[in-house]
Design a protein around this motif. Sequence first.
Motif, PDB file in Angstrom:
ATOM      1  N   LYS A 191       0.838  -1.189   0.000  1.00 54.03           N
ATOM      2  CA  LYS A 191       0.000   0.000   0.000  1.00 54.03           C
ATOM      3  C   LYS A 191       0.880   1.248   0.000  1.00 54.03           C
ATOM      4  CE  LYS A 191      -3.664  -2.411   2.348  1.00 54.03           C
ATOM      5  NZ  LYS A 191      -4.511  -2.534   3.498  1.00 54.03           N
ATOM      6  N   LYS A 192       0.461   2.271  -0.776  1.00 51.87           N
ATOM      7  CA  LYS A 192       1.236   3.502  -0.889  1.00 51.87           C
ATOM      8  C   LYS A 192       0.443   4.686  -0.353  1.00 51.87           C
ATOM      9  CE  LYS A 192       3.270   4.316  -4.895  1.00 51.87           C
ATOM     10  NZ  LYS A 192       3.669   4.289  -6.331  1.00 51.87           N
ATOM     11  N   VAL A 193       1.153   5.560   0.356  1.00 57.91           N
ATOM     12  CA  VAL A 193       0.576   6.790   0.899  1.00 57.91           C
ATOM     13  C   VAL A 193       1.452   7.957   0.472  1.00 57.91           C
ATOM     14  CG1 VAL A 193       0.042   8.060   3.019  1.00 57.91           C
ATOM     15  CG2 VAL A 193      -0.478   5.615   2.876  1.00 57.91           C
ATOM     16  N   ALA A 194       0.803   9.036   0.016  1.00 61.85           N
ATOM     17  CA  ALA A 194       1.506  10.259  -0.368  1.00 61.85           C
ATOM     18  C   ALA A 194       1.465  11.240   0.795  1.00 61.85           C
ATOM     19  CB  ALA A 194       0.838  10.876  -1.592  1.00 61.85           C
ATOM     20  N   ILE A 195       2.625  11.689   1.240  1.00 61.36           N
ATOM     21  CA  ILE A 195       2.725  12.703   2.294  1.00 61.36           C
ATOM     22  C   ILE A 195       3.206  13.978   1.616  1.00 61.36           C
ATOM     23  CG2 ILE A 195       3.821  13.342   4.470  1.00 61.36           C
ATOM     24  CD1 ILE A 195       4.100  10.278   4.991  1.00 61.36           C
ATOM     25  N   ASP A 205       3.674  14.495 -10.340  1.00 63.56           N
ATOM     26  CA  ASP A 205       3.903  13.088 -10.707  1.00 63.56           C
ATOM     27  C   ASP A 205       2.930  12.121 -10.037  1.00 63.56           C
ATOM     28  OD1 ASP A 205       6.054  13.937 -12.249  1.00 63.56           O
ATOM     29  OD2 ASP A 205       7.497  13.638 -10.627  1.00 63.56           O
ATOM     30  N   ILE A 206       2.012  12.639  -9.234  1.00 64.74           N
ATOM     31  CA  ILE A 206       1.056  11.783  -8.511  1.00 64.74           C
ATOM     32  C   ILE A 206       0.038  11.171  -9.472  1.00 64.74           C
ATOM     33  CG2 ILE A 206      -0.937  11.901  -6.943  1.00 64.74           C
ATOM     34  CD1 ILE A 206       1.296  11.931  -5.244  1.00 64.74           C
ATOM     35  N   LYS A 207      -0.145   9.872  -9.335  1.00 65.40           N
ATOM     36  CA  LYS A 207      -1.229   9.158 -10.021  1.00 65.40           C
ATOM     37  C   LYS A 207      -2.105   8.599  -8.901  1.00 65.40           C
ATOM     38  CE  LYS A 207       1.558   7.979 -14.051  1.00 65.40           C
ATOM     39  NZ  LYS A 207       2.719   8.766 -13.705  1.00 65.40           N
ATOM     40  N   VAL A 208      -3.268   9.204  -8.706  1.00 68.22           N
ATOM     41  CA  VAL A 208      -4.131   8.900  -7.564  1.00 68.22           C
ATOM     42  C   VAL A 208      -4.393   7.403  -7.431  1.00 68.22           C
ATOM     43  CG1 VAL A 208      -6.442   9.256  -6.583  1.00 68.22           C
ATOM     44  CG2 VAL A 208      -5.164  11.189  -7.528  1.00 68.22           C
ATOM     45  N   ASP A 209      -4.582   6.709  -8.544  1.00 62.10           N
ATOM     46  CA  ASP A 209      -4.902   5.278  -8.502  1.00 62.10           C
ATOM     47  C   ASP A 209      -3.806   4.420  -7.877  1.00 62.10           C
ATOM     48  OD1 ASP A 209      -7.389   5.720  -9.627  1.00 62.10           O
ATOM     49  OD2 ASP A 209      -6.676   5.397 -11.678  1.00 62.10           O
ATOM     50  N   GLU A 210      -2.597   4.964  -7.717  1.00 61.94           N
ATOM     51  CA  GLU A 210      -1.495   4.211  -7.120  1.00 61.94           C
ATOM     52  C   GLU A 210      -1.475   4.304  -5.595  1.00 61.94           C
ATOM     53  OE1 GLU A 210       2.149   5.546  -8.884  1.00 61.94           O
ATOM     54  OE2 GLU A 210       1.575   4.857 -10.889  1.00 61.94           O
ATOM     55  N   LEU A 244      -7.103  16.218  -4.109  1.00 67.55           N
ATOM     56  CA  LEU A 244      -7.909  15.902  -2.925  1.00 67.55           C
ATOM     57  C   LEU A 244      -9.345  15.550  -3.321  1.00 67.55           C
ATOM     58  CD1 LEU A 244      -6.627  18.649  -0.466  1.00 67.55           C
ATOM     59  CD2 LEU A 244      -6.229  16.181  -0.287  1.00 67.55           C
ATOM     60  N   ARG A 245      -9.917  16.277  -4.260  1.00 70.22           N
ATOM     61  CA  ARG A 245     -11.282  15.970  -4.706  1.00 70.22           C
ATOM     62  C   ARG A 245     -11.337  14.605  -5.390  1.00 70.22           C
ATOM     63  NH1 ARG A 245     -11.029  21.509  -5.041  1.00 70.22           N
ATOM     64  NH2 ARG A 245     -10.305  21.564  -7.206  1.00 70.22           N
ATOM     65  N   GLU A 246     -10.288  14.259  -6.133  1.00 71.29           N
ATOM     66  CA  GLU A 246     -10.247  12.937  -6.780  1.00 71.29           C
ATOM     67  C   GLU A 246     -10.128  11.829  -5.728  1.00 71.29           C
ATOM     68  OE1 GLU A 246      -7.839  10.472 -10.253  1.00 71.29           O
ATOM     69  OE2 GLU A 246      -7.400  12.598  -9.978  1.00 71.29           O
ATOM     70  N   PHE A 247      -9.261  12.020  -4.727  1.00 66.52           N
ATOM     71  CA  PHE A 247      -9.172  11.051  -3.629  1.00 66.52           C
ATOM     72  C   PHE A 247     -10.539  10.881  -2.969  1.00 66.52           C
ATOM     73  CE2 PHE A 247      -4.608  11.036  -3.829  1.00 66.52           C
ATOM     74  CZ  PHE A 247      -4.176   9.970  -3.065  1.00 66.52           C
ATOM     75  N   ASN A 248     -11.217  11.986  -2.738  1.00 62.82           N
ATOM     76  CA  ASN A 248     -12.516  11.950  -2.075  1.00 62.82           C
ATOM     77  C   ASN A 248     -13.561  11.219  -2.920  1.00 62.82           C
ATOM     78  OD1 ASN A 248     -14.092  12.731   0.244  1.00 62.82           O
ATOM     79  ND2 ASN A 248     -15.150  14.153  -1.114  1.00 62.82           N
TER      80      ASN A 248
END
Length: 182
Positions: free
Chosen positions: A2-6, A57-62, A88-92
Motif C-alpha cells: 500500500k502507498k501513501v503520499a505525504i 507526478d502523482i497518479k491517484v490510482d497508485e 484531494l477531490r479525486e481522492f474523495n
Amino acid sequence: MKKVAIILADGFEEIEAVSVMDILRRAGIEALGVGLQNLEVNGAHNIQIKADLILDDIKVDEFVAIVLPGGLPGAKYLANSQKLGEILREFNLKNLKIAAICAAPWALSTANVLKNSYTCYPGFEKNIDHSGYEDNKNVVIDQNIITSKGPATAMEFALNLVKEICSYEKYMEIKKDLLFVD
C-alpha cells in the motif's frame, strides 16, 4: 504494498511529516514524501527533506491515502494549491483516505472535502471555513477524512492511519512496539 503520499510544502511541520512517514513505514506501508513543487523542501524549523517525487507526478490510482502535515507557511501553500485541491477531490470521489493535521485541514476546507466533523490546531479553526470543529479529540475520523490537532498528536494520528489503512491488529502491534500509551 500500500502507498501513501505525504505532501510536503515549504514551511511544513517536521514532527508531523517525519513521525507519520516513520510510523507508516513501520507498518509496511510505502510512505512517500511528495514535494508540493520541488524535491527539496524546507520545514518550518529549517530541516530540509528530499521528497521522493513531486505533486505533478502523482497518479491517484497508485495510492490508498494522502496525508497533509501542517505547519506554517506550509499549510497556506497547501490550501492555495489548485493542483492539490484537484487531487484531494479525486481522492474523495474514490473514497480514499485523506488525512490532515494541525493547520493542514485548511486545505481540506478549500478543496471542499471536509465532511461533518474535524479537528485542527486549537484556534486555527477560525481560518477554516467549515462548521463541525471538535476541540475535545486529538484525532477525528469522519468517513474517509482523518484530522488531528498538531505536533504532540502526530503519533496518535499516524497510528490511527495504520488502523484505517491496514488493520486493528497492525495498529496494536505498532502501538506496542512504540510504547505508545493513550
